[in-house]
Enzyme design. Structure first.
Site, PDB file in Angstrom:
ATOM      1  N   ARG A  12      51.150  23.944  42.444  1.00 31.50           N
ATOM      2  CA  ARG A  12      51.199  25.263  42.981  1.00 31.50           C
ATOM      3  C   ARG A  12      51.211  26.001  41.479  1.00 31.50           C
ATOM      4  NH1 ARG A  12      57.113  26.186  43.354  1.00 31.50           N
ATOM      5  NH2 ARG A  12      57.404  24.857  42.041  1.00 31.50           N
ATOM      6  N   GLY A  84      55.110  23.586  33.305  1.00 29.32           N
ATOM      7  CA  GLY A  84      56.156  24.702  32.510  1.00 29.32           C
ATOM      8  C   GLY A  84      57.510  24.891  33.202  1.00 29.32           C
ATOM      9  N   TYR A 147      61.462  29.043  26.277  1.00 22.02           N
ATOM     10  CA  TYR A 147      60.359  29.596  26.287  1.00 22.02           C
ATOM     11  C   TYR A 147      59.660  29.195  25.167  1.00 22.02           C
ATOM     12  CZ  TYR A 147      56.644  30.739  29.706  1.00 22.02           C
ATOM     13  OH  TYR A 147      55.520  30.634  30.470  1.00 22.02           O
ATOM     14  N   PRO A 177      48.302  32.508  29.045  1.00 25.67           N
ATOM     15  CA  PRO A 177      48.504  33.975  30.155  1.00 25.67           C
ATOM     16  C   PRO A 177      49.352  34.862  29.588  1.00 25.67           C
ATOM     17  CG  PRO A 177      48.753  31.352  31.064  1.00 25.67           C
ATOM     18  CD  PRO A 177      48.306  30.881  29.250  1.00 25.67           C
TER      19      PRO A 177
HETATM   20  N1  CAA Z   1      63.746  43.625  27.160  1.00 29.13           N
HETATM   21  C1  CAA Z   1      65.049  45.172  26.494  1.00 29.13           C
HETATM   22  N2  CAA Z   1      66.203  44.683  27.106  1.00 29.13           N
HETATM   23  C2  CAA Z   1      65.660  44.115  28.220  1.00 29.13           C
HETATM   24  C3  CAA Z   1      64.645  43.225  28.745  1.00 29.13           C
HETATM   25  C4  CAA Z   1      63.749  43.329  27.744  1.00 29.13           C
HETATM   26  N3  CAA Z   1      62.336  42.424  28.439  1.00 29.13           N
HETATM   27  N4  CAA Z   1      65.464  42.490  29.955  1.00 29.13           N
HETATM   28  C5  CAA Z   1      66.552  43.152  30.134  1.00 29.13           C
HETATM   29  N5  CAA Z   1      67.001  43.350  29.242  1.00 29.13           N
HETATM   30  C6  CAA Z   1      68.489  44.457  29.044  1.00 29.13           C
HETATM   31  C7  CAA Z   1      68.781  44.954  30.486  1.00 29.13           C
HETATM   32  O1  CAA Z   1      67.979  46.116  30.085  1.00 29.13           O
HETATM   33  C8  CAA Z   1      70.475  45.054  30.226  1.00 29.13           C
HETATM   34  O2  CAA Z   1      70.516  45.448  29.685  1.00 29.13           O
HETATM   35  P1  CAA Z   1      71.772  46.214  29.829  1.00 29.13           P
HETATM   36  O3  CAA Z   1      72.990  45.309  29.092  1.00 29.13           O
HETATM   37  O4  CAA Z   1      72.087  48.035  28.086  1.00 29.13           O
HETATM   38  O5  CAA Z   1      72.060  46.759  30.697  1.00 29.13           O
HETATM   39  C9  CAA Z   1      70.328  43.521  29.434  1.00 29.13           C
HETATM   40  O6  CAA Z   1      68.559  43.152  28.994  1.00 29.13           O
HETATM   41  C10 CAA Z   1      70.728  42.409  30.289  1.00 29.13           C
HETATM   42  O7  CAA Z   1      71.758  42.166  30.054  1.00 29.13           O
HETATM   43  P2  CAA Z   1      73.027  41.064  30.706  1.00 29.13           P
HETATM   44  O8  CAA Z   1      73.521  40.483  30.248  1.00 29.13           O
HETATM   45  O9  CAA Z   1      72.677  41.523  32.370  1.00 29.13           O
HETATM   46  O10 CAA Z   1      71.281  39.676  31.098  1.00 29.13           O
HETATM   47  P3  CAA Z   1      71.533  38.720  32.412  1.00 29.13           P
HETATM   48  O11 CAA Z   1      72.310  37.569  31.539  1.00 29.13           O
HETATM   49  O12 CAA Z   1      71.684  39.387  33.723  1.00 29.13           O
HETATM   50  O13 CAA Z   1      69.903  38.319  32.379  1.00 29.13           O
HETATM   51  C11 CAA Z   1      67.846  38.673  32.372  1.00 29.13           C
HETATM   52  C12 CAA Z   1      68.397  38.842  32.445  1.00 29.13           C
HETATM   53  C13 CAA Z   1      67.692  36.612  32.995  1.00 29.13           C
HETATM   54  C14 CAA Z   1      67.250  38.693  30.654  1.00 29.13           C
HETATM   55  C15 CAA Z   1      66.473  39.455  33.266  1.00 29.13           C
HETATM   56  O14 CAA Z   1      66.496  40.841  32.884  1.00 29.13           O
HETATM   57  C16 CAA Z   1      65.307  38.622  32.966  1.00 29.13           C
HETATM   58  O15 CAA Z   1      65.209  37.543  33.669  1.00 29.13           O
HETATM   59  N6  CAA Z   1      64.105  39.234  31.900  1.00 29.13           N
HETATM   60  C17 CAA Z   1      62.688  38.935  31.689  1.00 29.13           C
HETATM   61  C18 CAA Z   1      62.226  38.283  30.899  1.00 29.13           C
HETATM   62  C19 CAA Z   1      61.205  37.824  30.606  1.00 29.13           C
HETATM   63  O16 CAA Z   1      60.714  38.626  30.866  1.00 29.13           O
HETATM   64  N7  CAA Z   1      60.656  36.214  31.565  1.00 29.13           N
HETATM   65  C20 CAA Z   1      59.433  35.971  31.951  1.00 29.13           C
HETATM   66  C21 CAA Z   1      59.358  34.885  32.739  1.00 29.13           C
HETATM   67  S1  CAA Z   1      57.701  35.077  33.424  1.00 29.13           S
HETATM   68  C22 CAA Z   1      57.437  33.229  32.199  1.00 29.13           C
HETATM   69  O17 CAA Z   1      57.411  33.281  31.345  1.00 29.13           O
HETATM   70  C23 CAA Z   1      55.347  33.527  32.173  1.00 29.13           C
HETATM   71  C24 CAA Z   1      55.171  33.774  31.219  1.00 29.13           C
HETATM   72  O18 CAA Z   1      54.266  33.042  30.283  1.00 29.13           O
HETATM   73  C25 CAA Z   1      54.817  35.173  30.991  1.00 29.13           C
END
Ligand code: CAA
Length: 240
Positions: A12, A84, A147, A177
């Site tokens: 996948r 991963g 991660y 990546p």
């Molecule tokens: N930078 C700054 N602030 C961020 C942020 C970021 N990248 N992502 C989320 N926030 C902030 C939100 O805006 C929110 O702010 P407020 O409280 O002011 O509204 C806060 O953080 C989120 O707080 P929550 O308590 O609501 O968070 P949650 O428990 O609901 O979690 C999360 C949400 C898991 C962080 C979700 O936002 C998320 O999945 N973010 C993305 C993380 C990410 O980039 N992961 C990469 C996945 S892909 C990968 O990993 C492949 C690769 O190798 C590139």
């Protein structure tokens, strides 16, 4: 005789693109998967690539799985440690379980994948190892302390093994990546994903095939003097 390649998480996402690219390049490919039997069966039906089920986080399962692959297909010359997972959470909400699951799969899983094939590569005087790290291992990422720690750790494994394997004809390299259009990235909330895409100079997500081509090069004879390197494929998001 065609060289044999093992791709973990190879049915996948980025792994599937790698498995297909290596097969197209003439290698015999085995792809592993952790749980989704249906997706794996469909992948084999569509591509003819054999799939094997084991959990990379478990050393004994990895070792016996690798023995099965070698009994079926011959010695493994090429390993792509790609499997991963993410368990994203802001650090104040991250549970010890979320920390452990990611460490076990993304970091210990890389040890478990390379360690059983390493002695054979040393004996035969040839090996190609590629570890799929991440831009987030290079720069860190909000909600990814677990991660990012594993992906940075993977680069430490690569740079150490490159030095150990070089005299035995083994190269060990990493691909980092950026954000690639896979289920993993699509699971990020849309608003957050759009904000991330806004930070990528290319203005888009990458395609799995763009990562697969990097791997294809690193395992080829053309890359024989490249060892301990990292290819960043992230659309200009981060330079290291
Ligand atoms: N930078 C700054 N602030 C961020 C942020 C970021 N990248 N992502 C989320 N926030 C902030 C939100 O805006 C929110 O702010 P407020 O409280 O002011 O509204 C806060 O953080 C989120 O707080 P929550 O308590 O609501 O968070 P949650 O428990 O609901 O979690 C999360 C949400 C898991 C962080 C979700 O936002 C998320 O999945 N973010 C993305 C993380 C990410 O980039 N992961 C990469 C996945 S892909 C990968 O990993 C492949 C690769 O190798 C590139």
């Amino acid at each position: 005789m065609a060289r044999t390649a093992l791709v973990t998480g190879g049915s996948r996402g980025i792994g599937a693109a790698i498995s297909k690219a290596l097969r197209e390049a003439g290698y015999t490919v085995a792809a592993t998967y952790a749980g989704n039997d249906e997706a794996a069966a469909k992948f084999t039906e569509e591509t003819g690539i054999k799939t094997y089920k084991w959990n990379v986080a478990d050393y004994d399962e990895s070792k016996s799985g690798i023995e099965r692959v070698e009994a079926d297909l011959g010695p493994i010359d090429i390993v792509v440690a790609n499997a991963g997972i993410t368990r994203d959470a802001p650090f104040h909400k991250m549970s010890p379980q979320q920390w452990k699951e990611v460490i076990d799969t993304n970091l210990t899983g890389v040890f478990n994948t390379i360690h059983p094939v390493w002695p054979g590569m040393r004996e035969r005087g040839f090996g190609r190892v590629v570890v799929i790290s991440s831009v987030n291992g290079q720069k860190g990422q909000f909600a990814q302390a677990n991660y990012a720690a594993t992906k940075a750790g993977d680069l430490g494994i690569v740079r150490s093994l490159a030095q150990e394997g070089a005299a035995k004809g083994i190269t060990v390299n990493a691909v980092c990546p950026g954000y690639i259009a896979t289920e993993m990235v699509m699971a990020v909330p849309e608003k957050v994903r759009e904000a991330i895409i806004g930070m990528i100079p290319a203005g888009r997500l990458g395609e799995p095939e763009e990562i697969a081509r990097c791997v294809g090069f690193l395992v080829s004879d053309d890359a024989s003097f490249i060892n301990g390197s990292t290819i960043s494929a992230n659309g200009g998001q981060f330079f290291s």
